[in-house]
Enzyme design. Structure first.
Site, PDB file in Angstrom:
ATOM      1  N   HIS A 227       0.922  -1.595   0.402  1.00  0.00           N
ATOM      2  CA  HIS A 227       0.261  -0.394   0.239  1.00  0.00           C
ATOM      3  C   HIS A 227       0.888   0.940   0.049  1.00  0.00           C
ATOM      4  O   HIS A 227       0.241   2.217  -0.829  1.00  0.00           O
ATOM      5  CB  HIS A 227      -0.879  -0.130   1.963  1.00  0.00           C
ATOM      6  CG  HIS A 227      -1.435   1.323   1.951  1.00  0.00           C
ATOM      7  ND1 HIS A 227      -2.512   1.663   0.243  1.00  0.00           N
ATOM      8  CD2 HIS A 227      -0.828   1.698   2.191  1.00  0.00           C
ATOM      9  CE1 HIS A 227      -2.518   2.871   1.328  1.00  0.00           C
ATOM     10  NE2 HIS A 227      -1.710   3.188   2.396  1.00  0.00           N
TER      11      HIS A 227
ATOM     12  N   ASP B 225       7.048  22.539 -25.353  1.00  0.00           N
ATOM     13  CA  ASP B 225       7.386  21.065 -24.890  1.00  0.00           C
ATOM     14  C   ASP B 225       8.436  20.585 -23.996  1.00  0.00           C
ATOM     15  O   ASP B 225       9.066  21.713 -23.463  1.00  0.00           O
ATOM     16  CB  ASP B 225       7.424  19.800 -25.911  1.00  0.00           C
ATOM     17  CG  ASP B 225       6.919  19.262 -25.580  1.00  0.00           C
ATOM     18  OD1 ASP B 225       7.128  18.111 -24.028  1.00  0.00           O
ATOM     19  OD2 ASP B 225       6.283  18.136 -26.232  1.00  0.00           O
TER      20      ASP B 225
ATOM     21  N   TRP C  43       7.762  -0.677   4.370  1.00  0.00           N
ATOM     22  CA  TRP C  43       8.147   0.184   2.971  1.00  0.00           C
ATOM     23  C   TRP C  43       9.377   0.326   3.237  1.00  0.00           C
ATOM     24  O   TRP C  43      10.485   0.748   2.287  1.00  0.00           O
ATOM     25  CB  TRP C  43       7.296   1.380   2.231  1.00  0.00           C
ATOM     26  CG  TRP C  43       7.227   2.271   2.968  1.00  0.00           C
ATOM     27  CD1 TRP C  43       7.206   2.546   4.142  1.00  0.00           C
ATOM     28  CD2 TRP C  43       8.006   4.283   3.016  1.00  0.00           C
ATOM     29  NE1 TRP C  43       7.253   4.361   4.860  1.00  0.00           N
ATOM     30  CE2 TRP C  43       7.868   4.252   3.778  1.00  0.00           C
ATOM     31  CE3 TRP C  43       8.545   3.827   1.776  1.00  0.00           C
ATOM     32  CZ2 TRP C  43       8.516   5.688   3.706  1.00  0.00           C
ATOM     33  CZ3 TRP C  43       9.705   5.194   1.404  1.00  0.00           C
ATOM     34  CH2 TRP C  43       9.260   6.343   2.483  1.00  0.00           C
TER      35      TRP C  43
ATOM     36  N   TYR D  49       9.237  16.053   1.046  1.00  0.00           N
ATOM     37  CA  TYR D  49       8.806  16.959   1.139  1.00  0.00           C
ATOM     38  C   TYR D  49       8.858  16.713  -0.341  1.00  0.00           C
ATOM     39  O   TYR D  49       8.595  18.105  -1.142  1.00  0.00           O
ATOM     40  CB  TYR D  49      10.314  17.790   0.726  1.00  0.00           C
ATOM     41  CG  TYR D  49      10.081  17.753   3.089  1.00  0.00           C
ATOM     42  CD1 TYR D  49       9.502  19.302   2.849  1.00  0.00           C
ATOM     43  CD2 TYR D  49      10.361  17.358   3.403  1.00  0.00           C
ATOM     44  CE1 TYR D  49       9.060  19.200   4.363  1.00  0.00           C
ATOM     45  CE2 TYR D  49      10.478  17.378   5.244  1.00  0.00           C
ATOM     46  CZ  TYR D  49       9.837  18.704   5.250  1.00  0.00           C
ATOM     47  OH  TYR D  49       9.419  18.347   6.998  1.00  0.00           O
TER      48      TYR D  49
ATOM     49  N   HIS E 283      16.210  11.649  12.575  1.00  0.00           N
ATOM     50  CA  HIS E 283      15.057  11.756  13.368  1.00  0.00           C
ATOM     51  C   HIS E 283      13.863  10.471  13.296  1.00  0.00           C
ATOM     52  O   HIS E 283      12.802  10.222  14.608  1.00  0.00           O
ATOM     53  CB  HIS E 283      14.170  13.474  13.231  1.00  0.00           C
ATOM     54  CG  HIS E 283      13.062  13.384  11.779  1.00  0.00           C
ATOM     55  ND1 HIS E 283      12.924  15.017  11.487  1.00  0.00           N
ATOM     56  CD2 HIS E 283      12.895  12.219  11.172  1.00  0.00           C
ATOM     57  CE1 HIS E 283      12.481  14.809  10.194  1.00  0.00           C
ATOM     58  NE2 HIS E 283      12.436  13.299  10.285  1.00  0.00           N
ATOM     59  N   HIS E 284      14.049   9.763  12.648  1.00  0.00           N
ATOM     60  CA  HIS E 284      13.086   9.085  12.134  1.00  0.00           C
ATOM     61  C   HIS E 284      13.410   7.093  13.118  1.00  0.00           C
ATOM     62  O   HIS E 284      13.226   6.106  13.309  1.00  0.00           O
ATOM     63  CB  HIS E 284      12.868   8.061  10.592  1.00  0.00           C
ATOM     64  CG  HIS E 284      12.146   8.866   9.762  1.00  0.00           C
ATOM     65  ND1 HIS E 284      10.943   9.126   9.045  1.00  0.00           N
ATOM     66  CD2 HIS E 284      13.056  10.438   8.865  1.00  0.00           C
ATOM     67  CE1 HIS E 284      10.701   9.885   8.392  1.00  0.00           C
ATOM     68  NE2 HIS E 284      11.394  10.722   8.464  1.00  0.00           N
TER      69      HIS E 284
END
Lengths: 529, 57
Positions: free
Chosen positions: A81, A110, A146, A261, A306-307
């Site tokens: 997902h 283009d 993920w 971001y 920070h993760h």
């Protein structure tokens, strides 16, 4: 104002006869509008596939206990997902916006590299198809989340090399698209369009493209090392061979945080187009908005750990990553202030694009605030890997990025289709979406604060009520998106003819060409004064 | 932002001191694209080398 230079090839390739020529016209197209359309249709399809996976998750979590799926399959659902929504849904959606709008907004005929553009798109269906097919492989689809953290991800069955190849293809597509967007903006702007005259959407995409260029190869490097650890006897991340699993987390999040971001900056750009148009005022603080966007992009490259506060790191590291993360609130605050100031004493009207932009403003800010809470190291030890994190990033991604995409879709749909969309249905779509998105994700804050971990198919009965509310919200949100599909189909098939500029306050080169935009625009560049 | 839609100067013919023509701008875009691709490749290889070097120590 002369428009003779821009519509000489209108409809040139539009109606090939026969099925095969029609297919080949789309497979081989190098026209930026065609490729933009392909990206947008593909993204919509992926939103529904990823959304169905989300509904499997929410159906399972409707009640405590195991209802519908086995835990392993549940984990595959959460993993795929996320990958589908990020790489197949939201990124291609914004790439579609970029393809359609960036050349028109800068007065270019283009994209600079049209054949590369075609290849960038056509890698995507094969990559996501490959990823989805892993469900039918021995051992099932990837189920480690993920982030694909080793050693857990190395326990994936036959699907591992295929999913890594799919990620490589998705990354390659993104890198090629980002290169194309950068060189288009830097080299094909109409005479007189200096960088500081560019529309904010173009600015946000230029900065996003640079972020993609720096971040996607890092992900490719990380998963390549996973691959060699699994199949070629290396020990990059295998502790038993002298490797370091934590290094994977550092490398992954060096990609992963800029990725956040990459997803949100184009939405910032769309909102920066929509709010001035429906406030009938120029964007407040244009230069500040540009610098704030660049600051956010720079800071996004230095906050990755920070993760990983709970993994353990020196105090100086914790302080650095906490404070730099909090610094992001400053340029983000500048943007929120400027959007609000743009509306101040404006002549506001509330058509569907503006409603989605306003909802974005309020609800993305909620996601931003919960992000600030997560940046606080001691608090993060409580929140980490809980449903609070799930609530936080879904507020950023759904009423943030996705609502930004909806705002853009309604704003530019008249230019794409040549017809006005059904405003009444648009408003239905908005109100149903805004109610159900909050019903889905707001209770997840409470679940997380009460201690419910993320990525689990079963939970303690104390979490039952909020989970039930969240699941009802998710199904309602999913059904509400069918209204959007109906709005788009209606607008494509007919409806009131859209004028060149259907919005009283909209400015920019794209509104000077007819609606629908001719197949070729700005063969001769306009002069910008 | 003010703008007009009139052609810049005829059919994109180049005049001394003015912006480069479409062909030159496309060629410049291709050169820039190669440089950016090299940058991306350097990041890809660089992070793998970083992983290998860290493993050595």
């Amino acid at each position: 104002m002369s428009t003779t230079a821009i519509d000489v090839h209108a409809g040139h390739h539009d109606h090939p006869k026969g099925v095969l020529p029609w297919i080949m016209r789309w497979v081989t197209t190098t026209n930026h509008k065609d490729i933009g359309t392909l990206y947008l249709i593909f993204a919509l399809l992926m939103f529904f596939i990823g959304g169905l996976m989300a509904l499997v998750i929410r159906a399972e979590l409707f009640q405590p206990g195991l209802q519908f799926v086995q835990p392993e399959f549940f984990n595959s659902m959460t993993t795929v997902h996320a990958i589908i929504m990020i790489f197949g849904g939201i990124m291609p959606a914004f790439a579609g916006f970029a393809n359609w709008m960036v050349p028109m907004m800068i007065g270019a005929p283009d994209m600079a590299l049209p054949r590369l553009n075609n290849w960038s798109f056509w890698l995507l269906p094969f990559a996501t198809g490959l990823l989805i097919l892993t469900f039918f492989m021995p051992g099932g689809a990837p189920a480690a989340g993920w982030t694909l953290y080793p050693p857990l991800s190395l326990q994936t069955g036959a699907a591992l090399p295929f999913s890594i190849f799919a990620i490589h293809l998705l990354g390659l597509s993104s890198i090629m698209a980002s290169i194309n967007i950068i060189v288009t903006i830097m080299n094909l702007r109409a005479p007189g369009m200096s960088l500081m005259k560019m529309p904010m959407f173009v600015w946000t995409w230029l900065i996003t493209a640079y972020l993609m260029l720096l971040a996607m190869p890092v992900l490719a490097g990380a998963v390549t090392m996973l691959l060699t650890d699994q199949f070629f006897g290396t020990s990059f991340f295998t502790a038993s061979g002298g490797g370091d699993p934590v290094m994977y987390q550092h490398i992954f999040w060096f990609f992963g945080h800029p990725e956040v971001y990459i997803i949100i900056l184009p939405a910032f750009g769309i909102v920066s187009q929509v709010i001035p148009a429906f406030s009938r005022k120029p964007l407040f603080g244009y230069a500040a908005m540009v610098y704030a966007t660049a600051s956010i992009a720079f800071l996004s490259l230095i906050v990755w750990a920070h993760h990983m506060f709970t993994v353990g790191m020196p105090l100086a590291g914790q302080l650095f990553f906490m404070l730099t993360t909090m610094l992001i609130a400053i340029p983000t605050g500048v943007k929120v202030f400027n959007w609000t100031a743009t509306m101040w004493r404006g002549s506001l009207s509330f058509e569907t694009p503006m409603l989605f932009a306003l909802a974005f403003l309020f609800l993305f800010t909620i996601g931003g605030f919960s992000g600030l809470m997560l940046a606080i190291v001691p608090a993060d030890f409580q929140y980490h890997d809980s449903y609070f994190v799930v609530a936080h990033f879904h507020y950023v991604l759904v009423p943030g990025a996705l609502f930004g995409a909806f705002a853009g879709a309604y704003y530019w749909l008249p230019k794409w289709t040549g017809h006005m969309y059904d405003e009444r249905l648009g408003k239905w779509h908005f109100w149903l979406s805004v109610i159900f998105v909050n019903l889905t994700f707001f209770p997840q804050h409470f679940l997380g604060l009460a201690g419910m971990p993320r990525r689990i198919p079963d939970y303690a009965v104390q979490f039952a009520d909020f989970n039930m509310i969240s699941s009802i919200g998710a199904f309602g949100f999913g059904l509400a998106q069918l209204v959007f599909v109906w709005v788009v189909i209606k607008a494509v098939r007919g409806g009131p003819k859209a004028p060149d500029n259907p919005w009283e306050g909209a400015e920019g080169l794209e509104w000077t060409v007819p609606s629908p935009a001719p197949h070729h625009t700005f063969d001769t560049p306009p002069v910008i004064k | 932002m003010s703008y007009v839609m009139a052609p810049a100067h005829g059919n994109d013919e180049r005049r001394p001191g003015e912006a480069p023509g479409a062909d030159e701008r496309r060629a410049r875009a291709r050169r820039n694209a190669v440089l950016l691709a090299v940058l991306a490749a350097a990041f890809y290889v660089g992070f793998i080398v970083l992983g290998a070097v860290k493993g050595l120590f």
